[in-house]
Design a protein around this motif. Structure first.
Motif, PDB file in Angstrom:
ATOM      1  N   PHE A  90     -22.800-107.217 -39.793  1.00 54.18           N
ATOM      2  CA  PHE A  90     -22.146-107.633 -41.032  1.00 54.18           C
ATOM      3  C   PHE A  90     -23.074-108.501 -41.872  1.00 54.18           C
ATOM      4  O   PHE A  90     -23.771-109.384 -41.351  1.00 54.18           O
ATOM      5  CB  PHE A  90     -20.869-108.409 -40.721  1.00 54.18           C
ATOM      6  CG  PHE A  90     -20.182-108.944 -41.944  1.00 54.18           C
ATOM      7  CD1 PHE A  90     -19.435-108.105 -42.759  1.00 54.18           C
ATOM      8  CD2 PHE A  90     -20.301-110.278 -42.285  1.00 54.18           C
ATOM      9  CE1 PHE A  90     -18.810-108.580 -43.895  1.00 54.18           C
ATOM     10  CE2 PHE A  90     -19.668-110.775 -43.419  1.00 54.18           C
ATOM     11  CZ  PHE A  90     -18.924-109.924 -44.229  1.00 54.18           C
ATOM     12  N   GLY A  91     -23.048-108.256 -43.172  1.00 51.27           N
ATOM     13  CA  GLY A  91     -23.806-109.081 -44.094  1.00 51.27           C
ATOM     14  C   GLY A  91     -23.284-108.939 -45.505  1.00 51.27           C
ATOM     15  O   GLY A  91     -22.919-107.841 -45.938  1.00 51.27           O
ATOM     16  N   ARG A  92     -23.230-110.027 -46.233  1.00 51.04           N
ATOM     17  CA  ARG A  92     -22.786-110.007 -47.624  1.00 51.04           C
ATOM     18  C   ARG A  92     -23.651-110.984 -48.410  1.00 51.04           C
ATOM     19  O   ARG A  92     -23.585-112.190 -48.155  1.00 51.04           O
ATOM     20  CB  ARG A  92     -21.312-110.412 -47.704  1.00 51.04           C
ATOM     21  CG  ARG A  92     -20.687-110.247 -49.079  1.00 51.04           C
ATOM     22  CD  ARG A  92     -19.270-110.807 -49.113  1.00 51.04           C
ATOM     23  NE  ARG A  92     -18.358-110.051 -48.268  1.00 51.04           N
ATOM     24  CZ  ARG A  92     -17.341-110.598 -47.593  1.00 51.04           C
ATOM     25  NH1 ARG A  92     -17.143-111.902 -47.622  1.00 51.04           N
ATOM     26  NH2 ARG A  92     -16.541-109.850 -46.856  1.00 51.04           N
ATOM     27  N   LEU A 140     -27.661-104.922 -42.480  1.00 50.31           N
ATOM     28  CA  LEU A 140     -26.436-105.706 -42.655  1.00 50.31           C
ATOM     29  C   LEU A 140     -25.644-105.158 -43.832  1.00 50.31           C
ATOM     30  O   LEU A 140     -26.183-104.990 -44.925  1.00 50.31           O
ATOM     31  CB  LEU A 140     -26.773-107.175 -42.906  1.00 50.31           C
ATOM     32  CG  LEU A 140     -27.608-107.872 -41.819  1.00 50.31           C
ATOM     33  CD1 LEU A 140     -27.834-109.333 -42.186  1.00 50.31           C
ATOM     34  CD2 LEU A 140     -26.952-107.753 -40.456  1.00 50.31           C
ATOM     35  N   ASP A 142     -21.394-104.841 -45.661  1.00 47.83           N
ATOM     36  CA  ASP A 142     -20.064-105.437 -45.761  1.00 47.83           C
ATOM     37  C   ASP A 142     -19.043-104.400 -45.296  1.00 47.83           C
ATOM     38  O   ASP A 142     -18.730-103.450 -46.014  1.00 47.83           O
ATOM     39  CB  ASP A 142     -19.791-105.859 -47.209  1.00 47.83           C
ATOM     40  CG  ASP A 142     -18.490-106.629 -47.361  1.00 47.83           C
ATOM     41  OD1 ASP A 142     -17.719-106.690 -46.376  1.00 47.83           O
ATOM     42  OD2 ASP A 142     -18.247-107.169 -48.455  1.00 47.83           O
ATOM     43  N   HIS A 143     -18.534-104.585 -44.070  1.00 48.14           N
ATOM     44  CA  HIS A 143     -17.540-103.663 -43.526  1.00 48.14           C
ATOM     45  C   HIS A 143     -16.603-104.451 -42.623  1.00 48.14           C
ATOM     46  O   HIS A 143     -17.062-105.283 -41.821  1.00 48.14           O
ATOM     47  CB  HIS A 143     -18.212-102.533 -42.740  1.00 48.14           C
ATOM     48  CG  HIS A 143     -17.262-101.447 -42.338  1.00 48.14           C
ATOM     49  ND1 HIS A 143     -16.452-101.533 -41.224  1.00 48.14           N
ATOM     50  CD2 HIS A 143     -16.974-100.247 -42.915  1.00 48.14           C
ATOM     51  CE1 HIS A 143     -15.720-100.434 -41.123  1.00 48.14           C
ATOM     52  NE2 HIS A 143     -16.002 -99.646 -42.138  1.00 48.14           N
ATOM     53  N   PRO A 144     -15.286-104.231 -42.720  1.00 46.25           N
ATOM     54  CA  PRO A 144     -14.323-105.033 -41.941  1.00 46.25           C
ATOM     55  C   PRO A 144     -14.516-104.937 -40.435  1.00 46.25           C
ATOM     56  O   PRO A 144     -14.278-105.905 -39.711  1.00 46.25           O
ATOM     57  CB  PRO A 144     -12.956-104.468 -42.372  1.00 46.25           C
ATOM     58  CG  PRO A 144     -13.254-103.143 -43.012  1.00 46.25           C
ATOM     59  CD  PRO A 144     -14.602-103.278 -43.614  1.00 46.25           C
ATOM     60  N   LEU A 146     -17.334-104.656 -38.831  1.00 46.79           N
ATOM     61  CA  LEU A 146     -18.463-105.509 -38.485  1.00 46.79           C
ATOM     62  C   LEU A 146     -18.147-106.983 -38.754  1.00 46.79           C
ATOM     63  O   LEU A 146     -18.640-107.861 -38.038  1.00 46.79           O
ATOM     64  CB  LEU A 146     -19.698-105.086 -39.281  1.00 46.79           C
ATOM     65  CG  LEU A 146     -20.112-103.618 -39.133  1.00 46.79           C
ATOM     66  CD1 LEU A 146     -21.282-103.299 -40.056  1.00 46.79           C
ATOM     67  CD2 LEU A 146     -20.473-103.301 -37.678  1.00 46.79           C
ATOM     68  N   GLU A 147     -17.320-107.241 -39.751  1.00 47.44           N
ATOM     69  CA  GLU A 147     -16.982-108.620 -40.096  1.00 47.44           C
ATOM     70  C   GLU A 147     -16.241-109.305 -38.951  1.00 47.44           C
ATOM     71  O   GLU A 147     -16.303-110.531 -38.793  1.00 47.44           O
ATOM     72  CB  GLU A 147     -16.133-108.649 -41.370  1.00 47.44           C
ATOM     73  CG  GLU A 147     -15.899-110.047 -41.908  1.00 47.44           C
ATOM     74  CD  GLU A 147     -15.170-110.049 -43.238  1.00 47.44           C
ATOM     75  OE1 GLU A 147     -15.112-111.119 -43.874  1.00 47.44           O
ATOM     76  OE2 GLU A 147     -14.662-108.981 -43.636  1.00 47.44           O
ATOM     77  N   ARG A 148     -15.558-108.535 -38.132  1.00 48.87           N
ATOM     78  CA  ARG A 148     -14.845-109.109 -36.994  1.00 48.87           C
ATOM     79  C   ARG A 148     -15.780-109.478 -35.842  1.00 48.87           C
ATOM     80  O   ARG A 148     -15.333-109.970 -34.812  1.00 48.87           O
ATOM     81  CB  ARG A 148     -13.766-108.124 -36.516  1.00 48.87           C
ATOM     82  CG  ARG A 148     -12.615-107.970 -37.495  1.00 48.87           C
ATOM     83  CD  ARG A 148     -11.404-107.345 -36.839  1.00 48.87           C
ATOM     84  NE  ARG A 148     -11.625-105.962 -36.463  1.00 48.87           N
ATOM     85  CZ  ARG A 148     -11.318-104.932 -37.248  1.00 48.87           C
ATOM     86  NH1 ARG A 148     -10.797-105.126 -38.446  1.00 48.87           N
ATOM     87  NH2 ARG A 148     -11.530-103.688 -36.840  1.00 48.87           N
ATOM     88  N   GLY A 149     -17.079-109.207 -36.020  1.00 50.43           N
ATOM     89  CA  GLY A 149     -18.029-109.652 -35.010  1.00 50.43           C
ATOM     90  C   GLY A 149     -18.716-108.547 -34.234  1.00 50.43           C
ATOM     91  O   GLY A 149     -19.413-108.810 -33.260  1.00 50.43           O
ATOM     92  N   THR A 151     -21.510-105.661 -33.608  1.00 51.28           N
ATOM     93  CA  THR A 151     -22.841-105.187 -33.964  1.00 51.28           C
ATOM     94  C   THR A 151     -23.111-103.891 -33.212  1.00 51.28           C
ATOM     95  O   THR A 151     -22.944-103.830 -31.987  1.00 51.28           O
ATOM     96  CB  THR A 151     -23.929-106.215 -33.602  1.00 51.28           C
ATOM     97  OG1 THR A 151     -23.722-107.417 -34.337  1.00 51.28           O
ATOM     98  CG2 THR A 151     -25.321-105.671 -33.937  1.00 51.28           C
TER      99      THR A 151
END
Length: 220
Positions: A90-92, A140, A142-144, A146-149, A151
């Motif tokens: 995740f990356g933003r 990286l 932005d995807h939900p 991946l945002e939950r942790g 990889t």
């Protein structure tokens, strides 16, 4: 887990792990101490690492791209083979970086690159024109999921090219939480695939088998 104080049970588990680690160290069992240390390191981590592996051209990269709803995110073609591991997290805002080792000095550095240039750096036969060797890449987005942790780690084919590619994949299991092993639904499982699974199962408990190209075996 967060930065909060560990529960009494967690503290007791960590104390026990420390005692076991000390025992292995005093016995000179470097392999066991290394594996235990890697496992303990994950207990405080907030990320879940899933290694996606398989033989050459089994659809690993396509699977990773599809899981994050980004078809074509990772280089895919019949003559493209990933040469190093590529971590998708995740990356933003989104970014793509490669890690290089200078062939003369041995120094390592990480450089941001254009996402469209990823294939030049990570596939067999690719070249960025520099006097350095790419040892890994990080994408990286932005995807939900991946945002939950989570990889996802795309790896080189375990059955081809060089023994080094298989070793790269095997080494990535040391800190992984699960292995997703991709096989073809329309081709027989090879000996190298079975040998890899046999060895991998001794390093990681969570193994998921995925059959790719199942649609190609459907009769009209």
């Amino acid at each position: 887990m967060t930065g909060s104080t560990p529960s009494p049970l967690s503290q007791e588990v960590l104390r026990h792990a420390n005692r076991v680690h000390a025992y292995f160290a005093s016995a000179g069992d470097a392999s066991s101490t290394e594996r235990l240390a890697a496992e303990a390191g994950r207990w405080d981590a907030t990320m879940t690492e899933v290694v996606v592996a398989g033989d050459i051209n089994r659809g690993k990269s396509s699977l990773v791209s599809d899981l994050v709803d980004r078809p074509g995110l990772l280089p895919v073609d019949v003559d493209v083979t990933t040469a190093v591991h590529v971590a998708v997290g995740f990356g933003r805002p989104p970014s793509t970086r490669v890690t290089r080792v200078d062939l003369e000095t041995g120094e390592s550095r990480s450089d941001e690159i254009d996402a469209g240039d990823l294939a030049r750096h990570v596939v067999v036969g690719g070249s960025d024109g520099s006097a350095s060797a790419v040892t890994g890449a990080e994408v990286l987005i932005d995807h939900p999921l991946l945002e939950r942790g989570l990889t996802l780690i795309d790896t080189p084919g375990v059955g081809g090219m060089t023994r080094g590619h298989r070793d790269i994949t095997m080494a990535s299991l040391l800190r992984a939480d699960a292995l997703v092993f991709v096989v073809s639904a329309v081709e027989p499982v090879t000996r190298s695939e079975l040998e890899f699974l046999d060895e991998a199962s001794e390093r990681i408990a969570n193994v998921i088998l995925v059959a790719s190209r199942a649609d190609l075996g459907t009769a009209e």
